[in-house]
Motif scaffolding. Structure first.
Motif, short mmCIF file in Angstrom:
data_model
loop_
_atom_site.label_atom_id
_atom_site.label_comp_id
_atom_site.label_asym_id
_atom_site.label_seq_id
_atom_site.Cartn_x
_atom_site.Cartn_y
_atom_site.Cartn_z
N ILE A 66 0.85 -1.19 0.00
CA ILE A 66 0.00 0.00 0.00
C ILE A 66 0.89 1.24 0.00
O ILE A 66 1.87 1.31 0.75
CB ILE A 66 -0.92 -0.01 1.23
CG1 ILE A 66 -1.87 -1.21 1.16
CG2 ILE A 66 -1.71 1.29 1.33
CD1 ILE A 66 -2.66 -1.43 2.42
N PRO A 67 0.61 2.23 -0.84
CA PRO A 67 1.43 3.45 -0.87
C PRO A 67 1.48 4.11 0.50
O PRO A 67 0.51 4.08 1.26
CB PRO A 67 0.69 4.34 -1.88
CG PRO A 67 -0.09 3.39 -2.73
CD PRO A 67 -0.49 2.27 -1.83
N TYR A 87 -0.58 7.74 -11.90
CA TYR A 87 -0.06 6.42 -12.29
C TYR A 87 1.41 6.29 -11.87
O TYR A 87 1.83 5.27 -11.34
CB TYR A 87 -0.17 6.24 -13.80
CG TYR A 87 -1.55 5.93 -14.32
CD1 TYR A 87 -1.93 4.63 -14.64
CD2 TYR A 87 -2.48 6.94 -14.50
CE1 TYR A 87 -3.18 4.35 -15.14
CE2 TYR A 87 -3.75 6.67 -14.99
CZ TYR A 87 -4.10 5.38 -15.30
OH TYR A 87 -5.35 5.10 -15.78
N GLU A 88 2.18 7.34 -12.15
CA GLU A 88 3.60 7.32 -11.82
C GLU A 88 3.83 7.24 -10.32
O GLU A 88 4.65 6.44 -9.84
CB GLU A 88 4.29 8.56 -12.39
CG GLU A 88 5.78 8.63 -12.09
CD GLU A 88 6.43 9.88 -12.64
OE1 GLU A 88 7.63 10.09 -12.36
OE2 GLU A 88 5.75 10.66 -13.33
N LYS A 89 3.10 8.05 -9.56
CA LYS A 89 3.27 8.07 -8.11
C LYS A 89 2.87 6.74 -7.48
O LYS A 89 3.44 6.33 -6.47
CB LYS A 89 2.46 9.21 -7.51
CG LYS A 89 3.04 10.59 -7.77
CD LYS A 89 4.41 10.73 -7.12
CE LYS A 89 5.02 12.09 -7.34
NZ LYS A 89 6.35 12.23 -6.69
N LEU A 90 1.89 6.06 -8.07
CA LEU A 90 1.45 4.77 -7.56
C LEU A 90 2.28 3.61 -8.11
O LEU A 90 2.00 2.45 -7.83
CB LEU A 90 -0.02 4.54 -7.89
CG LEU A 90 -1.01 5.47 -7.18
CD1 LEU A 90 -2.43 5.20 -7.65
CD2 LEU A 90 -0.92 5.31 -5.66
N GLN A 91 3.30 3.96 -8.92
CA GLN A 91 4.22 2.98 -9.49
C GLN A 91 3.49 1.93 -10.33
O GLN A 91 3.82 0.74 -10.29
CB GLN A 91 5.06 2.32 -8.39
CG GLN A 91 5.91 3.31 -7.62
CD GLN A 91 6.77 2.65 -6.55
OE1 GLN A 91 6.71 1.44 -6.31
NE2 GLN A 91 7.58 3.45 -5.88
N VAL A 126 -6.45 1.12 1.82
CA VAL A 126 -6.29 -0.08 2.64
C VAL A 126 -5.97 -1.32 1.81
O VAL A 126 -5.71 -2.39 2.37
CB VAL A 126 -7.57 -0.34 3.47
CG1 VAL A 126 -7.80 0.78 4.46
CG2 VAL A 126 -8.80 -0.51 2.56
N TRP A 127 -5.98 -1.18 0.48
CA TRP A 127 -5.77 -2.37 -0.37
C TRP A 127 -5.37 -1.92 -1.76
O TRP A 127 -5.87 -0.91 -2.27
CB TRP A 127 -7.08 -3.17 -0.42
CG TRP A 127 -7.03 -4.49 -1.11
CD1 TRP A 127 -6.79 -5.72 -0.55
CD2 TRP A 127 -7.24 -4.73 -2.51
NE1 TRP A 127 -6.85 -6.70 -1.50
CE2 TRP A 127 -7.13 -6.12 -2.72
CE3 TRP A 127 -7.52 -3.91 -3.59
CZ2 TRP A 127 -7.27 -6.70 -3.97
CZ3 TRP A 127 -7.66 -4.47 -4.85
CH2 TRP A 127 -7.55 -5.86 -5.02
N MET A 128 -4.44 -2.66 -2.39
CA MET A 128 -3.98 -2.28 -3.72
C MET A 128 -3.54 -3.49 -4.53
O MET A 128 -2.89 -4.40 -4.01
CB MET A 128 -2.81 -1.29 -3.64
CG MET A 128 -2.29 -0.85 -4.99
SD MET A 128 -1.05 0.44 -4.87
CE MET A 128 -0.88 0.87 -6.61
#
Length: 232
Positions: free
Chosen positions: A13-14, A141-145, A202-204
């Motif tokens: 999770i980020p 998108y980039e920040k969340l890799q 809480v979930w990714m």
């Protein structure tokens, strides 16, 4: 009493710094107006959970004659996979499922990475009833890799056609969509799925390949959570 716990997140999770950053990042509605991403996951109107699907979208066919088909037709092949994924979401995450989730009322939004002018045609193509926004700069998108890849191992379970059928349908969309076919976003960009509960991620799940969305039935399980019995 009964306590609901969300299943373990498939991917890390980020952290709070990343989440705080993307909350201020703009996304765009179909009319081109910007809104901070964080405003989409707030607990308004009693909503407790927000499921965010990071996808990409393409145009629907129209009467225009588009540019010659080259290697970018691969991009539209995978976009048709995403179109089928959105259709599968509507079969499993119905309004009843979302509003009566044991963890609290929920909503689902879709975020793409193309031009906002394409959202209406995408919604028509997929008969999508979920709110759709876009991050054309790809900042979130980039920040969340989120990964970028053109690979796909097998035909996704949510695809309605064989690989050949998807290719043919995608090529047709690109030819008939005119120059809008170049506005659909970064063709190798993958997405993923996130669940926010009370404005906290809480979930990714991140896509590993171009056909790697989490099947809708598995996403439902993640949203509904597991029931742990506790006696007080």
């Amino acid at each position: 009493m009964v306590k609901l716990t969300i299943p373990a997140s498939p991917h890390p999770i980020p952290d709070e710094d990343v989440i705080s950053d993307i909350y201020g990042a703009p996304v765009f509605s179909p009319d081109g107006k910007s809104i901070p991403f964080g405003d989409l996951v707030t607990n308004e109107d009693g909503i407790v959970n927000v499921v965010v699907i990071f996808s990409k979208y393409t145009t629907s066919a129209n009467s225009g004659l588009g540019p010659a088909i080259d290697s970018q037709s691969v991009r539209h092949f995978f976009c048709t996979c995403d179109q089928d994924y959105v259709r599968s979401l509507m079969l499993y995450l119905t309004p009843t499922v979302l509003t009566t989730a044991p963890a609290g009322p929920s909503k689902l939004i879709i975020i793409g990475c193309g031009d906002p002018s394409l959202i209406p045609s995408y919604a028509t193509e997929t008969s999508c009833e979920f709110p759709i926004y876009t991050d054309p700069a790809g900042y979130i998108y980039e920040k969340l890799q989120m990964k970028s890849s053109l690979t796909v191992s097998t035909t996704p379970s949510y695809a309605r056609q064989s690989v050949l059928g998807l290719v043919i349908r995608s090529m047709k969309q690109m030819v008939l969509s005119g120059y809008d076919g170049w506005k659909g976003g970064k063709f190798q960009q993958n997405g993923g799925e996130l669940i926010f509960r009370e404005k906290k991620c809480v979930w990714m799940h991140r896509m590993e390949s171009m056909g790697g969305h989490l099947p809708a039935e598995e996403l439902v399980k993640a949203l509904l959570g597991d029931k742990d019995q506790h006696t007080t």
